[in-house]
Design an enzyme around this catalytic site. Structure first.
Site, PDB file in Angstrom:
ATOM      1  N   GLY A  14      35.977  51.681  27.539  1.00  0.00           N
ATOM      2  CA  GLY A  14      34.956  51.227  28.478  1.00  0.00           C
ATOM      3  C   GLY A  14      34.755  52.181  29.639  1.00  0.00           C
ATOM      4  O   GLY A  14      34.639  51.751  30.786  1.00  0.00           O
ATOM      5  N   GLY A  20      35.975  52.535  34.616  1.00  0.00           N
ATOM      6  CA  GLY A  20      36.411  53.387  33.515  1.00  0.00           C
ATOM      7  C   GLY A  20      35.947  54.811  33.679  1.00  0.00           C
ATOM      8  O   GLY A  20      36.708  55.761  33.426  1.00  0.00           O
ATOM      9  N   TYR A 155      36.932  33.872  31.915  1.00  0.00           N
ATOM     10  CA  TYR A 155      37.258  35.240  32.323  1.00  0.00           C
ATOM     11  C   TYR A 155      38.576  35.263  33.094  1.00  0.00           C
ATOM     12  O   TYR A 155      39.433  36.120  32.854  1.00  0.00           O
ATOM     13  CB  TYR A 155      36.126  35.801  33.176  1.00  0.00           C
TER      14      TYR A 155
END
Length: 266
Positions: A14, A20, A155
């Site tokens: 990512g 990232g 999440y």
């Protein structure tokens, strides 16, 4: 400080944007050969080109980690020019949904992408690290793992799982020369965050300029000691440290980079 990453090869999942991308760029600046990964070729290529323009070494791999075959293909491509010494499990996503809207399918999808995808990469790449006697696995977690909010519960739970699996992996890797640790960001200023906050600012009376808006937004949503959002480069710096030889004695640890958002002594 020289982190002595020359000769090391790092895959940052990512890494086509945000945290990232910042991590891939810093690891490359410290001498690592970086594999930039994402699902969109143009964005992946842009990050790799920026690294090369700065004198770094970067390869690219495009693929989806949410399935066994896709993850296997990414792992093979990443190692095509040399074994992976550093795995940064950064890839993940969330949808901002309430408890009422977070269906079992939403939970399952989020868990697969945020947790099982990282496990897939660990299974493909860590055995080689063990054989060579050196490696680094860095999992990007988050403060919501231990201090969850009511929103996007699916999440929050996957972040807790990411923290947990990283510590379990550290115990598994005892005595191998391979370490597993977590970097836990707070609220980080990426483009989507800035756009979202600026969209709310007029109705909330937070101000007209970013300099006015930022401290007001932070105080309203995520009060921390630094009174601002973190920057992607600050997360990248923590990852880079854990990748270095200076962190060989750090195992199963969580480094919080959150401005003091998580208010805990431990």
């Amino acid at each position: 400080m020289n982190l002595d990453l020359q000769g090391k090869r790092a895959l940052v999942t990512g890494s086509s944007a945000g945290l990232g991308a910042a991590t891939a760029k810093l690891l490359a600046a410290e001498g690592a050969a970086v594999v930039v990964h994402g699902r969109h070729e143009d964005r992946v290529r842009a990050v790799a080109e920026a690294i090369r323009a700065n004198g770094g070494t970067a390869d690219t791999v495009v693929g989806d980690l949410a399935g066994d075959e896709g993850a296997a293909a990414v792992a093979r491509a990443a190692a095509a020019h040399g074994p992976i010494d550093i795995l940064v499990n950064n890839a993940g996503f969330y949808r901002h949904v309430s408890w009422a809207d977070a269906t079992p399918a939403e939970w399952s999808d989020t868990y697969n992408v945020n947790v099982v995808s990282g496990v897939r990469m660990i299974r493909h790449l860590v055995p080689g690290m063990r054989e060579r006697g050196w490696g680094r696995v860095i999992t990007i977690g988050g403060g919501l793992a231990i201090q969850p909010m009511n929103a996007h519960p699916q999440y929050n739970a996957t972040l807790a799982a990411r923290h947990n699996l990283a510590v379990s992996l550290a115990r598994e890797l005892r005595g191998t020369g391979v370490t597993s640790n977590v970097v836990s960001p707070g609220a980080i200023l990426v483009e989507a965050t800035r756009d979202y906050v600026l969209g709310l600012a007029p109705d909330r009376g937070w101000g007209a300029t970013w300099e006015e808006v930022e401290p007001n937004a932070v105080e309203a949503f995520l009060p921390n000691d630094q009174q601002r959002f973190g920057r992607p480069e600050e997360i990248a710096a923590a990852v880079a440290y854990l990748c270095s030889g200076y962190a060989q004695y750090v195992s199963g640890a969580t480094i919080r980079v959150d401005g003091g958002l998580v208010r805990s002594a431990f």
